[in-house]
Design an enzyme around this catalytic site. Structure first.
Site, PDB file in Angstrom:
ATOM      1  N   LYS B  75       0.852  -1.203   0.000  1.00 40.34           N
ATOM      2  CA  LYS B  75       0.000   0.000   0.000  1.00 40.34           C
ATOM      3  C   LYS B  75       0.881   1.244   0.000  1.00 40.34           C
ATOM      4  O   LYS B  75       1.927   1.269   0.668  1.00 40.34           O
ATOM      5  CB  LYS B  75      -0.902  -0.034   1.236  1.00 40.34           C
ATOM      6  CG  LYS B  75      -1.960   1.048   1.283  1.00 40.34           C
ATOM      7  CD  LYS B  75      -2.871   0.829   2.499  1.00 40.34           C
ATOM      8  CE  LYS B  75      -3.954   1.880   2.605  1.00 40.34           C
ATOM      9  NZ  LYS B  75      -4.862   1.642   3.747  1.00 40.34           N
ATOM     10  N   SER B 148      -9.699   1.514   2.875  1.00 39.32           N
ATOM     11  CA  SER B 148      -8.832   2.273   1.998  1.00 39.32           C
ATOM     12  C   SER B 148      -7.773   1.428   1.280  1.00 39.32           C
ATOM     13  O   SER B 148      -7.146   1.911   0.341  1.00 39.32           O
ATOM     14  CB  SER B 148      -8.124   3.353   2.810  1.00 39.32           C
ATOM     15  OG  SER B 148      -7.297   2.778   3.798  1.00 39.32           O
ATOM     16  N   SER B 172      -9.952  -0.859   7.208  1.00 42.34           N
ATOM     17  CA  SER B 172      -9.392  -0.617   5.871  1.00 42.34           C
ATOM     18  C   SER B 172      -8.669  -1.795   5.241  1.00 42.34           C
ATOM     19  O   SER B 172      -8.278  -1.719   4.076  1.00 42.34           O
ATOM     20  CB  SER B 172      -8.443   0.587   5.916  1.00 42.34           C
ATOM     21  OG  SER B 172      -9.183   1.781   5.868  1.00 42.34           O
TER      22      SER B 172
END
Lengths: 94, 476
Positions: B75, B148, B172
């Site tokens: 990420k 996310s 997330s």
């Protein structure tokens, strides 16, 4: 423009447009309504819980350690001059 | 694509090299990028250099960790030396760290395929707040992948990465795992170092893992867990043998099914939970129903605490110390012009500033912290009765773009994930069914540092089901 939204924007270091101030007002109304669920909880005598840590958080010894070398510090910068970061002026023209 | 353990076996036995595997996955990622927008930055040169190093070490007979040569996606809020780390924000589009996050260092023999797309500063549940365009769900590109960590979940679901790292502040990792039909682990707060994870809400943030199976998550957690001298909030707790305990099963354990009358789960999700509960009992575990009276209060506390912490953490992005620099006539206007966050981040920062200003601090912020203590105590008391907790990972399946434009309906995505985040407990999302052809995820929660039990239970579940093996487009 809504004074409350402007004051918050100043505190948060944000610039608001006219349309955004209205949006902020609506958002705060929604969030405070959501936060209303906290009322009525019996939290008497409870200490605020700032983190889930159940172990003592260590403090680092206060001693001087080697930092980045000058060439390492600027290695990933987009713009350098004479081995230093080259940045736009904070105020005024380039 | 095989699981992490299958790929590790193939590498160890010389069936294929790390370079061949990496090239295959780089090609798959490149092909999928146009439709799915998985990555903000791809790193093929770095990936192949690592793969070659692993192949060389293997040829020399070096003893390598199990994950050596298994490519990964990371990420874009985890620092990678020499590779842009944008947090999905235009403010940081040119930020190139000089150091790796500790977790990236600990996986140093895993070729880095790229930095995955994410909601800006990890604030969102759709990956739609990224400044680099949205990621699409591999199951249906008209739908969101969740967020996310949506890019990480979609990369695993699309078969472009065997595993990916994400971060989980209030769901997330678990919500996108659920939306994309993969497994998502949020470890205990403190279990995994956060050095190099760009902070959103420090008392909640944790690095998480997305992979196809619970066993894969065990391999990755084994590689990244443990105290870090460079993260004072990492826990000095011994790291157990997660991989070695996977086969112990869960016979005789008691699992508490959290029943919350306010949760508004979609009917398809409820049906999948009922079927999953019945199947869970076939593993030899005993299921008992428990009342969950604090769902709404947990959501409220989270949406006070997280924005408040964010408003403090993101103050550093002022265009002077970090990020894009705007133009102004004085310092305040330079800062205001520099902080060009997207709308969702701006709203959260303003809400956080509101919660911390004047009397609001006592009325909202302190009240939320006390509620957090109460909810955490409630969870701890549940573990006197049961070994694990069971619930949906999220109340719904992946929704279409534009269906949940307003922030509040979006916030309800994390309804089931937030309570364990507030308490800092480990939780795992596991594929457990389909509704309207889309994946549904269930969640298991364990006591603090109970990841071994969580992964064991997830593995037992995946030994008797095949939801985690379905590829996008496959319907049972």
């Amino acid at each position: 423009m809504d004074e409350k939204a402007l004051r918050l924007a100043r505190l948060a270091g944000l610039a608001l447009t006219e349309g955004e101030a209205e949006l902020v007002g609506k958002h705060l109304a929604r969030i405070t309504k959501l936060a209303g669920a906290l009322q009525g909880m019996n939290c008497e005598g409870l200490a605020p819980m700032a983190s889930p840590a159940t172990w003592p958080l260590p403090l680092a010894e206060d001693r001087v350690e080697a930092g980045l070398k000058q060439e390492e510090a600027v290695a990933t910068s987009k713009d350098t001059a004479s081995g230093m970061f080259r940045v736009p002026p904070l105020l005024g023209e380039d | 694509m095989g699981t992490v353990s299958e790929l590790a076996k193939g590498l160890q036995e010389g069936v294929f090299s790390a370079r061949e595997l990496t090239e295959q996955l780089l090609a798959a990622g490149e092909k999928a990028q146009t439709e799915l927008n998985l990555y903000i930055t791809t790193t093929p040169e770095r990936a192949l250099a690592t793969a070659d190093r692993v192949d060389q070490l293997r040829k020399q007979g070096a003893k390598l960790p199990p994950l050596a040569g298994i490519p990964m996606a990371i990420k874009d809020n985890l620092a990678t030396a020499g590779v842009a780390t944008t947090c999905g924000s235009r403010l940081l589009k040119d930020y190139v760290p000089q150091f790796n996050a500790t977790v990236v260092d600990r996986l140093g023999l895993c070729p880095l395929l790229g930095k995955t797309n994410m909601d800006e500063f990890a604030m969102g549940s759709s990956t739609g707040t990224s400044a680099f365009g949205p990621t699409a769900n591999p199951w249906d590109s008209t739908r969101v992948p969740g967020g996310s960590s949506g890019g990480s979940a979609a990369a695993v679901a699309a078969g472009c990465a065997p595993f990916a790292l994400g971060s989980d502040t209030g769901g997330s990792v678990r919500q996108p795992a659920s939306f994309c039909g993969v497994t998502g682990l949020k470890p205990t707060w403190g279990r995994v170092s956060r050095r190099g994870l760009v902070a959103f809400a420090s008392s909640l943030d944790q690095v998480g893992i997305l992979a196809r199976t619970a066993a894969d998550c065990a391999y990755v957690l084994q590689g990244i867990a443990g105290v870090d001298a460079l993260d004072a909030t990492s826990a000095p707790e011994p790291v157990p043998d997660y991989v070695g305990s996977l086969e112990q099963g869960i016979e005789g354990l008691t699992i508490g099914w959290l029943r919350d009358p306010h949760s508004e789960d979609q009917p398809g999700v409820t049906r999948a939970m009922e079927q999953a509960a019945a199947q869970l009992e076939q593993t030899g575990a005993r299921l008992v129903e428990l009342d969950m009276p604090y769902g709404r209060q947990a959501l409220a506390a989270y949406h006070v605490i997280a924005p408040a912490e964010a408003s403090s953490n993101l103050a550093r992005f002022d265009g002077v110390r970090y990020g894009f620099r705007g133009k102004g006539v004085d310092y305040a206007s330079v800062v205001a012009c520099s902080r060009q966050f997207g709308q969702e981040v701006r709203l959260r920062l303003l809400a956080g500033t509101f919660m911390l200003s004047g009397e609001n601090q006592q009325d909202y912020y302190t009240a939320a912290l006390k509620a957090r203590r109460l909810i955490t105590g409630f969870f701890l008391s549940l573990f006197d009765q049961v070994d694990l907790l069971f619930s949906p990972a999220t109340p719904l399946v992946a929704f279409r773009w534009g269906e949940r434009e307003n922030p509040l309906p979006m916030y309800f995505n994390d309804y089931h994930a937030i309570p364990s985040s507030l308490a800092g407990l480990p939780a795992i999302a596991l594929p457990c069914g389909h509704a309207n052809g889309l994946p549904v995820g269930m969640q298991l929660v364990a006591p603090a540092f109970g990841e071994a039990l969580l992964l064991r239970a997830g593995h037992a579940w995946q030994q008797m089901t095949d939801w985690h093996l379905l590829q996008p487009g496959e319907v049972k």
